[in-house]
Motif scaffolding. Structure first.
Motif, PDB file in Angstrom:
ATOM      1  N   PHE A 103      31.244   8.921  28.183  1.00  0.00           N
ATOM      2  CA  PHE A 103      32.393   8.307  28.361  1.00  0.00           C
ATOM      3  C   PHE A 103      32.525   7.830  29.449  1.00  0.00           C
ATOM      4  N   VAL A 104      32.150   7.951  30.600  1.00  0.00           N
ATOM      5  CA  VAL A 104      32.006   7.364  31.856  1.00  0.00           C
ATOM      6  C   VAL A 104      31.039   5.975  31.582  1.00  0.00           C
ATOM      7  N   GLU A 105      29.791   6.243  31.089  1.00  0.00           N
ATOM      8  CA  GLU A 105      29.124   5.003  30.720  1.00  0.00           C
ATOM      9  C   GLU A 105      29.999   3.842  29.782  1.00  0.00           C
ATOM     10  N   MET A 106      30.712   4.374  28.941  1.00  0.00           N
ATOM     11  CA  MET A 106      31.227   3.458  28.166  1.00  0.00           C
ATOM     12  C   MET A 106      32.450   2.664  29.017  1.00  0.00           C
ATOM     13  N   ALA A 107      33.048   3.440  29.806  1.00  0.00           N
ATOM     14  CA  ALA A 107      34.143   2.956  30.511  1.00  0.00           C
ATOM     15  C   ALA A 107      33.640   1.977  31.678  1.00  0.00           C
ATOM     16  N   ASP A 108      32.423   2.182  32.132  1.00  0.00           N
ATOM     17  CA  ASP A 108      31.739   1.307  32.964  1.00  0.00           C
ATOM     18  C   ASP A 108      31.610  -0.084  32.235  1.00  0.00           C
ATOM     19  N   ALA A 109      31.246   0.004  30.997  1.00  0.00           N
ATOM     20  CA  ALA A 109      30.777  -1.268  30.322  1.00  0.00           C
ATOM     21  C   ALA A 109      32.485  -1.882  29.725  1.00  0.00           C
ATOM     22  N   ASP A 110      33.430  -1.108  29.627  1.00  0.00           N
ATOM     23  CA  ASP A 110      34.607  -1.613  29.224  1.00  0.00           C
ATOM     24  C   ASP A 110      35.753  -0.976  30.006  1.00  0.00           C
ATOM     25  N   PRO A 111      36.087  -1.562  31.099  1.00  0.00           N
ATOM     26  CA  PRO A 111      36.779  -0.981  32.091  1.00  0.00           C
ATOM     27  C   PRO A 111      38.339  -0.607  31.695  1.00  0.00           C
ATOM     28  N   SER A 112      38.648  -1.065  30.452  1.00  0.00           N
ATOM     29  CA  SER A 112      40.076  -0.845  29.956  1.00  0.00           C
ATOM     30  C   SER A 112      40.066   0.598  29.539  1.00  0.00           C
ATOM     31  N   LEU A 113      38.796   1.039  29.031  1.00  0.00           N
ATOM     32  CA  LEU A 113      38.816   2.637  28.709  1.00  0.00           C
ATOM     33  C   LEU A 113      39.514   3.379  29.818  1.00  0.00           C
ATOM     34  N   ARG A 114      39.072   3.018  31.149  1.00  0.00           N
ATOM     35  CA  ARG A 114      39.527   3.952  32.203  1.00  0.00           C
ATOM     36  C   ARG A 114      41.010   4.573  32.277  1.00  0.00           C
ATOM     37  N   GLU A 115      41.745   3.838  31.413  1.00  0.00           N
ATOM     38  CA  GLU A 115      43.113   4.140  31.482  1.00  0.00           C
ATOM     39  C   GLU A 115      43.651   4.863  30.368  1.00  0.00           C
ATOM     40  N   ARG A 116      42.753   5.077  29.183  1.00  0.00           N
ATOM     41  CA  ARG A 116      42.685   5.937  28.084  1.00  0.00           C
ATOM     42  C   ARG A 116      42.162   7.243  27.788  1.00  0.00           C
ATOM     43  N   LEU A 117      42.832   8.239  27.467  1.00  0.00           N
ATOM     44  CA  LEU A 117      42.163   9.431  27.136  1.00  0.00           C
ATOM     45  C   LEU A 117      41.348   9.150  25.860  1.00  0.00           C
ATOM     46  N   PRO A 118      40.324   9.806  25.882  1.00  0.00           N
ATOM     47  CA  PRO A 118      39.612  10.937  26.824  1.00  0.00           C
ATOM     48  C   PRO A 118      38.784  10.222  27.724  1.00  0.00           C
ATOM     49  N   TRP A 119      38.542   9.093  27.874  1.00  0.00           N
ATOM     50  CA  TRP A 119      37.723   8.253  28.730  1.00  0.00           C
ATOM     51  C   TRP A 119      38.374   8.644  30.179  1.00  0.00           C
ATOM     52  N   LYS A 120      39.636   8.451  30.127  1.00  0.00           N
ATOM     53  CA  LYS A 120      40.374   8.492  31.524  1.00  0.00           C
ATOM     54  C   LYS A 120      40.117   9.970  32.176  1.00  0.00           C
ATOM     55  N   ALA A 121      40.046  10.939  31.367  1.00  0.00           N
ATOM     56  CA  ALA A 121      39.810  12.386  31.853  1.00  0.00           C
ATOM     57  C   ALA A 121      38.389  12.394  32.264  1.00  0.00           C
ATOM     58  N   ALA A 122      37.424  11.763  31.665  1.00  0.00           N
ATOM     59  CA  ALA A 122      35.900  11.823  31.948  1.00  0.00           C
ATOM     60  C   ALA A 122      35.681  11.109  33.326  1.00  0.00           C
TER      61      ALA A 122
END
Lengths: 309, 309
Positions: free
Chosen positions: A66-85
């Motif tokens: 999840f962290v790797e995905m959010a690094d590639a697509d920062p918009s995921l950082r604000e969405r669960l479950p990526w935010k929690a990760a």
């Protein structure tokens, strides 16, 4: 014919003398009279063969993805479950499990949606290479050892003792089948074709190099609860002689492992050793009740195991 | 290390000298250099290991079940597909297959609905007992032999030759997994856990005797076409070294069986012997084209086999 190699005393050296060890030795000795092809033994993985606290090992693998995905697509950082990760919000994950045990799977579905998206379109070879790397390179957060050293030594001895007596051991895990396959032979002596577990739906696309099998963003099946007997039958074509588990999701598999005319053994691992491992019964309440009512063999980490790892 | 037992000449006695036999001998000799656990060989069943004409053996089993159902509930006699079974209307079944090859599955769905209803609620043990009885007791309609003697002798020799050289042989059939399991060890030397095939969805219900697994009136998956590589991977965790088939539905499995760095062999059985078996290419057109284009090994029943059964 006596149970083979080196005698059960030596074979089960990490098991303390007591009712659990006696039940195993008696069962294997009795099973010797039956045909080899019927000697099927099934093992849950998380909490039965290796440690599942503070969180299942595969969940750590998924959170890192999840962290790797959010690094590639920062918009995921604000969405669960990526935010929690990203925020290492273990409280959210803890709450999710509590809600789950209480019958509310709202956040389980949020997590599951993230997991399915996490590997959508990934080839099975790429997935296994990632799992292999992760399992070899990552340390357990509190036990001071690598994840592959979080396997229970007495259970490895049990697997060996069964193999030596011509049992076919299978992993029957709620976790991912393809997550465990890269290490199952090396760590458990269980060849990859005997790993049964949950799986994403897979798709095949042909190409000029033999085609590719990839993960789709949907579940094929979740190998837990009443699905475990179904998947054991589908894979092995048999009702096992031995089953080992540790939680409510293992109850149907333990139930399924009984015969009118053959020996059988049901083992339930009880985590009661805060000092050497973890002490918990959350998620195992019904399993412990059933074990008491039906006379399944409860294996106490504290009392029955000389060493844990 | 030379290929084991008794030498390939003796091992493949029902194969005439020629390119197909040479390809098999060369492949097995080359595979000796690789690890034993990678030696996975997959075989389609109908038309590859046993005769599929004038109709697939399992279809005969199903039609008899339709008649049994109509005897119990006469209203079914007026409805397809039961009507066709009761009236022995093989023209309807033939038309259905022609429509299927032409891309129209209307009547395939009518038949499939009947098949799913035919075993709805039946336990897996009852289903296997019925299949076992049928396969042992029923004669082929024209070949003058029991169904279990409709297995191709040269293919049995190939299975034996592979086993002797430490291959794991799997059946990967579009037919029913649980239909073939009762006889797979005895007839093919393939243990039931190595039978991959289509399956109805199964359900588990607990009871005080270890619970029951029953067929539901829905398909789990149809193991044909692009589903074959997916099910091979799911079961074995590997890309096979050898695949044998005879029809278009086997093309993805044959395609999947190739490696950049390992020996592989793709066999396509060509039914061209009207005298000893049947001559037909219907349903195999694309497979034969691909075999010619890709250099797959075509096995001619007429030219390559000394004996058929």
């Amino acid at each position: 014919m006596a149970a083979t190699t080196a005698g059960p005393g030596t074979a089960l050296a990490s098991w303390r003398d007591g009712p659990a060890k006696d039940a195993i030795i008696d069962f294997v000795a009795n099973a010797e009279a039956g045909p080899v092809e019927e000697r099927v033994a099934v093992f849950d993985n998380d909490g039965t063969l290796w440690c599942e606290k503070p969180m299942p090992i595969q969940l750590d693998f998924i959170l890192r993805r999840f962290v790797e995905m959010a690094d590639a697509d920062p918009s995921l950082r604000e969405r669960l479950p990526w935010k929690a990760a990203c925020e290492r919000d273990y409280a959210w994950l803890g709450k999710l499990m509590e809600e789950h045990y209480a019958g509310d799977d709202t956040n389980v579905r949020v997590l599951a949606g993230g997991i399915l998206a996490a590997y959508d379109g990934m080839s099975v070879e790429e997935f296994e290479a990632r799992s292999d790397r992760f399992l070899r390179d990552t340390r357990h957060p509190t036990l001071g050892r690598g994840y592959l050293e979080c396997v229970y030594a007495p259970m490895l001895e049990l697997l060996d003792h069964l193999s030596a007596n011509h049992f076919s051991n299978y992993i029957v895990s709620g976790g991912g089948r393809d997550f465990m396959r890269p290490i199952s032979q090396e760590v458990y002596g269980i060849p990859l074709q005997r790993v049964i577990g949950s799986s994403a739906a897979l798709g095949y696309a042909s190409d000029d190099r033999g085609g590719t099998i990839t993960h789709k963003a949907e579940l094929d099946y979740l190998d837990d609860g009443p699905e475990k007997p179904v998947r054991i039958w589908s894979r092995t074509g048999r009702r096992p002689l031995l089953a080992a588990g540790n939680s409510n999701g293992d109850v149907p598999m333990l139930d399924f492992t009984q015969h009118e005319d053959k020996p059988s053994l049901r083992l339930l691992v009880l985590h009661d050793d805060q000092e050497r491992e973890f002490a918990y019964t959350g998620g195992a309440e019904q399993a412990l009740e059933r074990a008491a009512a039906e006379g399944w063999t409860v294996v106490s980490v504290k009392d029955d195991w000389v060493t844990v790892f």
